[in-house]
Design an enzyme around this catalytic site. Structure first.
Site, mmCIF file in Angstrom:
data_model
loop_
_atom_site.group_PDB
_atom_site.id
_atom_site.type_symbol
_atom_site.label_atom_id
_atom_site.label_comp_id
_atom_site.label_asym_id
_atom_site.label_seq_id
_atom_site.Cartn_x
_atom_site.Cartn_y
_atom_site.Cartn_z
ATOM 1 N N ALA A 71 -29.333 -10.001 -11.280
ATOM 2 C CA ALA A 71 -28.301 -10.933 -10.839
ATOM 3 C C ALA A 71 -27.809 -11.834 -11.968
ATOM 4 O O ALA A 71 -26.746 -12.443 -11.845
ATOM 5 C CB ALA A 71 -28.823 -11.797 -9.693
ATOM 6 N N LYS A 72 -28.593 -11.972 -13.033
ATOM 7 C CA LYS A 72 -28.225 -12.770 -14.215
ATOM 8 C C LYS A 72 -27.773 -14.168 -13.812
ATOM 9 O O LYS A 72 -26.756 -14.672 -14.270
ATOM 10 C CB LYS A 72 -27.165 -12.049 -15.036
ATOM 11 C CG LYS A 72 -27.632 -10.688 -15.556
ATOM 12 C CD LYS A 72 -26.563 -9.993 -16.387
ATOM 13 C CE LYS A 72 -27.063 -8.660 -16.913
ATOM 14 N NZ LYS A 72 -27.239 -7.642 -15.858
ATOM 15 N N ARG A 73 -28.582 -14.814 -12.985
ATOM 16 C CA ARG A 73 -28.248 -16.143 -12.500
ATOM 17 C C ARG A 73 -28.480 -17.194 -13.587
ATOM 18 O O ARG A 73 -29.327 -17.040 -14.455
ATOM 19 C CB ARG A 73 -29.079 -16.490 -11.271
ATOM 20 C CG ARG A 73 -28.854 -15.583 -10.067
ATOM 21 C CD ARG A 73 -27.407 -15.524 -9.658
ATOM 22 N NE ARG A 73 -27.223 -14.908 -8.355
ATOM 23 C CZ ARG A 73 -26.086 -14.387 -7.930
ATOM 24 N NH1 ARG A 73 -25.020 -14.382 -8.714
ATOM 25 N NH2 ARG A 73 -25.992 -13.860 -6.731
#
Length: 270
Positions: free
Chosen positions: A94-96
């Site tokens: 998700a590369k939050r």
């Protein structure tokens, strides 16, 4: 069991450092699935079931589901993995990266809504943006370090006090962020020399390595430069090369063959 322990256990049990990335693109689905209302779930479930005994993790990419309004399929898919293939961790790609309550909600989304075992995060906003993830000691926090895309060098290679920024990131994660022993890093297979430099800094910390298969990363170079002292410590992710290895009704069998081929090639160099 912690995420790091679960990855190690799955890698030993299945003699595999392979992670299958689940990036559904409906236009590339086999013809018999196109247009079916639950095609995304059916394709991903079939590939999961065909490969679960030869991988160490699965990595669904959240945007590929959200763009198709298939978040509910993603929830069911992760539940299916936990119920039918216990012990195989799920990494939510998700590369939050955000601040305050927003970061807390992203953590809740990844770990409570989707029940992922780990999530990828972007460190650009600093430690407080990752803290809600880091506080979940039983969950994995996989931090972007040296990404596989060509544009990663725009910032990641900038000089930062005598070291490129990506090595400063690796240093900070290993030294300051990993108090719960739940951190890992992302280093692309397309940068084997950088992978070696990161390994020298982080010791035995797990490294998620995307970029083999469709992106052309060299497996031998990845293993030789990225393995830890035990010949492990890598989670080598391949998505498109496995998902779309076949285009007929036997697509899951074709995916299994491709995943097994990658597993065996990795093991050859360990």
């Amino acid at each position: 069991m912690s995420f790091v322990a679960a990855i190690d256990a799955a890698a030993r049990k299945n003699a595999s450092l392979v992670c299958v990335g689940l990036d559904p693109e409906p236009l590339r689905f086999p013809a018999h699935l196109r247009g079916k209302p639950d095609a995304i779930f059916e394709l991903c479930r079939a590939i999961v079931d065909a490969t679960a005994d030869i991988v160490c993790a699965f990595k669904p990419q959240i945007a590929h589901f959200a763009a198709q309004r298939a978040e509910e399929a993603l929830e069911r898919l992760i539940a299916h993995i936990h119920a039918n293939h216990p012990g195989i961790p799920v990494i939510l790609d998700a590369k939050r990266g955000d601040i305050g309550s927003t970061a807390q909600h992203y953590s809740t989304e990844a770990f409570d809504r989707y029940r992922a075992d780990a999530v990828t995060v972007n460190p650009y906003l600093g430690r407080d943006s990752a803290q809600p993830f880091l506080d979940r000691a039983d969950k994995g926090v996989i931090v972007l370090c040296r990404t596989s895309n060509p544009g990663g060098a725009d910032f990641q290679n900038l000089d930062c006090g005598g070291m490129p920024l990506y090595l400063r990131v690796a240093e900070a994660i290993a030294r300051d962020w990993n108090a719960n022993g739940n951190c890992a890093l992302v280093v692309g297979a397309t940068w084997p020399n950088e992978l070696r430099a990161v390994r020298e800094i982080v010791g035995d910390m797990p490294i998620l390595v995307p970029g083999v298969g469709a992106q052309g990363g060299d497996v031998e170079a990845v293993v030789r430069n990225g393995r830890n002292a035990q010949g492990a410590g890598l989670v080598v992710s391949s998505s498109r090369a496995i998902l779309y290895a076949g285009s007929g009704k036997d697509f899951a069998d074709a995916a299994r063959l491709e995943a097994r081929k990658l597993r065996d090639e990795i093991n050859r160099w360990r």
